[in-house]
Design a protein around this motif. Structure first.
Motif, PDB file in Angstrom:
ATOM      1  N   HIS A 130     -54.023  16.693 -12.999  1.00 57.60           N
ATOM      2  CA  HIS A 130     -52.574  16.575 -12.777  1.00 57.60           C
ATOM      3  C   HIS A 130     -52.333  15.550 -11.672  1.00 57.60           C
ATOM      4  O   HIS A 130     -52.803  15.708 -10.546  1.00 57.60           O
ATOM      5  CB  HIS A 130     -51.986  17.935 -12.391  1.00 57.60           C
ATOM      6  CG  HIS A 130     -50.488  17.970 -12.457  1.00 57.60           C
ATOM      7  ND1 HIS A 130     -49.755  19.100 -12.167  1.00 57.60           N
ATOM      8  CD2 HIS A 130     -49.569  17.005 -12.766  1.00 57.60           C
ATOM      9  CE1 HIS A 130     -48.466  18.839 -12.309  1.00 57.60           C
ATOM     10  NE2 HIS A 130     -48.331  17.571 -12.664  1.00 57.60           N
ATOM     11  N   VAL A 131     -51.599  14.498 -11.996  1.00 55.90           N
ATOM     12  CA  VAL A 131     -51.334  13.407 -11.059  1.00 55.90           C
ATOM     13  C   VAL A 131     -49.825  13.217 -10.912  1.00 55.90           C
ATOM     14  O   VAL A 131     -49.081  13.227 -11.896  1.00 55.90           O
ATOM     15  CB  VAL A 131     -51.976  12.090 -11.544  1.00 55.90           C
ATOM     16  CG1 VAL A 131     -51.563  10.916 -10.652  1.00 55.90           C
ATOM     17  CG2 VAL A 131     -53.497  12.223 -11.576  1.00 55.90           C
ATOM     18  N   GLY A 132     -49.374  13.062  -9.684  1.00 54.94           N
ATOM     19  CA  GLY A 132     -47.981  12.719  -9.422  1.00 54.94           C
ATOM     20  C   GLY A 132     -47.849  11.222  -9.182  1.00 54.94           C
ATOM     21  O   GLY A 132     -48.751  10.609  -8.603  1.00 54.94           O
ATOM     22  N   ILE A 133     -46.764  10.648  -9.623  1.00 50.07           N
ATOM     23  CA  ILE A 133     -46.502   9.224  -9.392  1.00 50.07           C
ATOM     24  C   ILE A 133     -45.116   9.101  -8.767  1.00 50.07           C
ATOM     25  O   ILE A 133     -44.117   9.501  -9.365  1.00 50.07           O
ATOM     26  CB  ILE A 133     -46.568   8.402 -10.694  1.00 50.07           C
ATOM     27  CG1 ILE A 133     -47.924   8.565 -11.379  1.00 50.07           C
ATOM     28  CG2 ILE A 133     -46.303   6.917 -10.394  1.00 50.07           C
ATOM     29  CD1 ILE A 133     -48.039   7.828 -12.703  1.00 50.07           C
ATOM     30  N   ILE A 134     -45.069   8.553  -7.569  1.00 48.58           N
ATOM     31  CA  ILE A 134     -43.805   8.328  -6.863  1.00 48.58           C
ATOM     32  C   ILE A 134     -43.553   6.824  -6.915  1.00 48.58           C
ATOM     33  O   ILE A 134     -44.329   6.036  -6.373  1.00 48.58           O
ATOM     34  CB  ILE A 134     -43.863   8.836  -5.411  1.00 48.58           C
ATOM     35  CG1 ILE A 134     -44.493  10.241  -5.359  1.00 48.58           C
ATOM     36  CG2 ILE A 134     -42.465   8.861  -4.807  1.00 48.58           C
ATOM     37  CD1 ILE A 134     -43.787  11.281  -6.190  1.00 48.58           C
ATOM     38  N   LYS A 135     -42.478   6.427  -7.577  1.00 49.37           N
ATOM     39  CA  LYS A 135     -42.327   5.029  -7.965  1.00 49.37           C
ATOM     40  C   LYS A 135     -40.871   4.596  -7.988  1.00 49.37           C
ATOM     41  O   LYS A 135     -39.980   5.372  -7.650  1.00 49.37           O
ATOM     42  CB  LYS A 135     -42.938   4.839  -9.354  1.00 49.37           C
ATOM     43  CG  LYS A 135     -42.271   5.714 -10.428  1.00 49.37           C
ATOM     44  CD  LYS A 135     -43.075   5.737 -11.726  1.00 49.37           C
ATOM     45  CE  LYS A 135     -42.837   4.512 -12.581  1.00 49.37           C
ATOM     46  NZ  LYS A 135     -41.438   4.471 -13.120  1.00 49.37           N
ATOM     47  N   GLY A 136     -40.663   3.365  -8.427  1.00 51.86           N
ATOM     48  CA  GLY A 136     -39.328   2.843  -8.630  1.00 51.86           C
ATOM     49  C   GLY A 136     -38.945   2.912 -10.095  1.00 51.86           C
ATOM     50  O   GLY A 136     -39.807   2.973 -10.975  1.00 51.86           O
ATOM     51  N   GLU A 137     -37.668   2.888 -10.361  1.00 53.34           N
ATOM     52  CA  GLU A 137     -37.160   2.965 -11.726  1.00 53.34           C
ATOM     53  C   GLU A 137     -37.613   1.750 -12.533  1.00 53.34           C
ATOM     54  O   GLU A 137     -37.444   0.608 -12.120  1.00 53.34           O
ATOM     55  CB  GLU A 137     -35.629   3.026 -11.690  1.00 53.34           C
ATOM     56  CG  GLU A 137     -34.972   3.383 -12.979  1.00 53.34           C
ATOM     57  CD  GLU A 137     -33.473   3.551 -12.804  1.00 53.34           C
ATOM     58  OE1 GLU A 137     -32.753   2.539 -12.882  1.00 53.34           O
ATOM     59  OE2 GLU A 137     -33.029   4.691 -12.566  1.00 53.34           O
ATOM     60  N   GLY A 138     -38.238   2.015 -13.673  1.00 51.91           N
ATOM     61  CA  GLY A 138     -38.655   0.920 -14.555  1.00 51.91           C
ATOM     62  C   GLY A 138     -39.945   0.243 -14.151  1.00 51.91           C
ATOM     63  O   GLY A 138     -40.330  -0.765 -14.743  1.00 51.91           O
ATOM     64  N   GLY A 139     -40.661   0.770 -13.177  1.00 52.07           N
ATOM     65  CA  GLY A 139     -41.890   0.127 -12.709  1.00 52.07           C
ATOM     66  C   GLY A 139     -43.123   0.992 -12.912  1.00 52.07           C
ATOM     67  O   GLY A 139     -43.042   2.230 -12.970  1.00 52.07           O
ATOM     68  N   ARG A 140     -44.268   0.345 -13.036  1.00 52.31           N
ATOM     69  CA  ARG A 140     -45.575   1.010 -13.090  1.00 52.31           C
ATOM     70  C   ARG A 140     -45.714   2.015 -14.237  1.00 52.31           C
ATOM     71  O   ARG A 140     -46.396   3.017 -14.108  1.00 52.31           O
ATOM     72  CB  ARG A 140     -45.872   1.701 -11.757  1.00 52.31           C
ATOM     73  CG  ARG A 140     -45.884   0.757 -10.569  1.00 52.31           C
ATOM     74  CD  ARG A 140     -47.063  -0.176 -10.599  1.00 52.31           C
ATOM     75  NE  ARG A 140     -47.058  -1.094  -9.463  1.00 52.31           N
ATOM     76  CZ  ARG A 140     -47.952  -2.059  -9.262  1.00 52.31           C
ATOM     77  NH1 ARG A 140     -48.936  -2.219 -10.144  1.00 52.31           N
ATOM     78  NH2 ARG A 140     -47.889  -2.841  -8.219  1.00 52.31           N
ATOM     79  N   ASP A 141     -45.072   1.758 -15.356  1.00 51.87           N
ATOM     80  CA  ASP A 141     -45.192   2.662 -16.498  1.00 51.87           C
ATOM     81  C   ASP A 141     -46.612   2.684 -17.059  1.00 51.87           C
ATOM     82  O   ASP A 141     -47.037   3.677 -17.651  1.00 51.87           O
ATOM     83  CB  ASP A 141     -44.212   2.244 -17.605  1.00 51.87           C
ATOM     84  CG  ASP A 141     -42.758   2.450 -17.194  1.00 51.87           C
ATOM     85  OD1 ASP A 141     -42.511   3.322 -16.331  1.00 51.87           O
ATOM     86  OD2 ASP A 141     -41.885   1.749 -17.715  1.00 51.87           O
ATOM     87  N   ALA A 142     -47.344   1.585 -16.872  1.00 49.84           N
ATOM     88  CA  ALA A 142     -48.702   1.494 -17.419  1.00 49.84           C
ATOM     89  C   ALA A 142     -49.629   2.535 -16.802  1.00 49.84           C
ATOM     90  O   ALA A 142     -50.564   3.002 -17.461  1.00 49.84           O
ATOM     91  CB  ALA A 142     -49.268   0.091 -17.192  1.00 49.84           C
ATOM     92  N   ILE A 143     -49.374   2.931 -15.552  1.00 50.63           N
ATOM     93  CA  ILE A 143     -50.219   3.935 -14.906  1.00 50.63           C
ATOM     94  C   ILE A 143     -50.077   5.273 -15.617  1.00 50.63           C
ATOM     95  O   ILE A 143     -51.066   5.906 -15.988  1.00 50.63           O
ATOM     96  CB  ILE A 143     -49.856   4.082 -13.414  1.00 50.63           C
ATOM     97  CG1 ILE A 143     -50.033   2.753 -12.677  1.00 50.63           C
ATOM     98  CG2 ILE A 143     -50.721   5.161 -12.765  1.00 50.63           C
ATOM     99  CD1 ILE A 143     -49.528   2.786 -11.255  1.00 50.63           C
ATOM    100  N   ALA A 144     -48.840   5.707 -15.813  1.00 48.24           N
ATOM    101  CA  ALA A 144     -48.599   6.988 -16.479  1.00 48.24           C
ATOM    102  C   ALA A 144     -49.149   6.966 -17.899  1.00 48.24           C
ATOM    103  O   ALA A 144     -49.796   7.925 -18.342  1.00 48.24           O
ATOM    104  CB  ALA A 144     -47.101   7.291 -16.492  1.00 48.24           C
TER     105      ALA A 144
END
Length: 246
Positions: A130-144
């Motif tokens: 289980h990983v949390g991602i704290i990010k900006g809107e529309g960014g870093r979708d490739a990680i998820a």
């Protein structure tokens, strides 16, 4: 003269870095950073009550919500929190916040890209579930997307967004005819720049901070694109001094 992009909060700092490096450059901000309070609260509450195997913090703008969430955890919670900072500035800000917190580990990938994060050992171990991602809107979708493909549960929170400015903000007066190269630190800002100034920019050499951004620029017709693996001012100015005339 070189042209570089930065969001508005970072524009003056980057301009000073290029000036200190002796590089003739003009900075342009096509967007500002706007926080999303409801998402920040949701991220904080989720982090404070959920045991995560890792939390990916994508930028300095995602640090505050992350820090607040971890600091609200119960004092009896001794679970080791692993934070993965995408860049050096983010890592520095996290280290400052947790300098006296022994159960927090802060890591950065070798390459400060989504691909670099996905390649990290900590996100490829069997016990990473289980990983949390704290990010900006529309960014870093490739990680998820990459983590979900591995069967890892992902909880993402967009705690800020990039809001396009009505008029770009510049660090000094300039003309397109004076520009010999462009440095773009995000795909969104690169596209905003091209939308604003037109296809003239496609013929200039570009420097980006990931292969993903480089490929995006090539797909829309940029002839010559280079990649610097880190997005810090120090890394970018060093790359320019080693590789370009300015």
């Amino acid at each position: 003269m070189l042209l570089f992009t930065r969001p508005l909060p970072k524009l003056k700092t980057s301009a000073r870095a290029f000036e200190d490096a002796g590089i003739d450059a003009v900075g342009v901000a096509t967007s500002d950073i706007v926080y999303i309070p409801s998402e920040s609260r949701a991220a904080r509450d989720f982090i404070s009550t959920t045991a995560l195997d890792a939390i990916v913090v994508t930028s300095v703008y995602a640090v505050e919500a992350t820090v607040e969430g971890i600091k609200q955890k119960s004092s009896t919670d001794t679970h080791l929190t692993t934070l993965i900072a995408v860049g050096d500035a983010t890592a520095k800000k996290l280290h400052k916040a947790f300098s006296h917190t022994p159960n927090v580990t802060i890591l950065t990938p070798c390459d400060h890209t989504s691909e670099g994060i996905l390649a990290m050992q900590q996100l490829n171990e069997p016990n990473c579930q289980h990983v949390g991602i704290i990010k900006g809107e529309g960014g870093r979708d490739a990680i998820a997307q990459g983590l979900v493909q591995r069967g890892i549960e992902v909880s993402s929170f967009c705690v800020y967004k990039r809001e396009q400015l009505t008029r770009p903000v510049y660090t000094k007066r300039w003309k397109i005819s004076d520009v010999s190269g462009i440095i773009a630190t995000s795909e969104a800002m690169a596209n905003q720049l091209i939308t604003h100034y037109g296809n003239t920019l496609l013929t200039l050499p570009w420097l980006t901070v990931s292969e993903r951004i480089a490929n995006s620029l090539k797909n829309i017709g940029v002839d010559c694109v280079f990649v610097c693996s880190r997005a810090t001012d120090q890394a970018l100015t060093a790359w320019v001094k080693d590789n370009w005339e300015y």
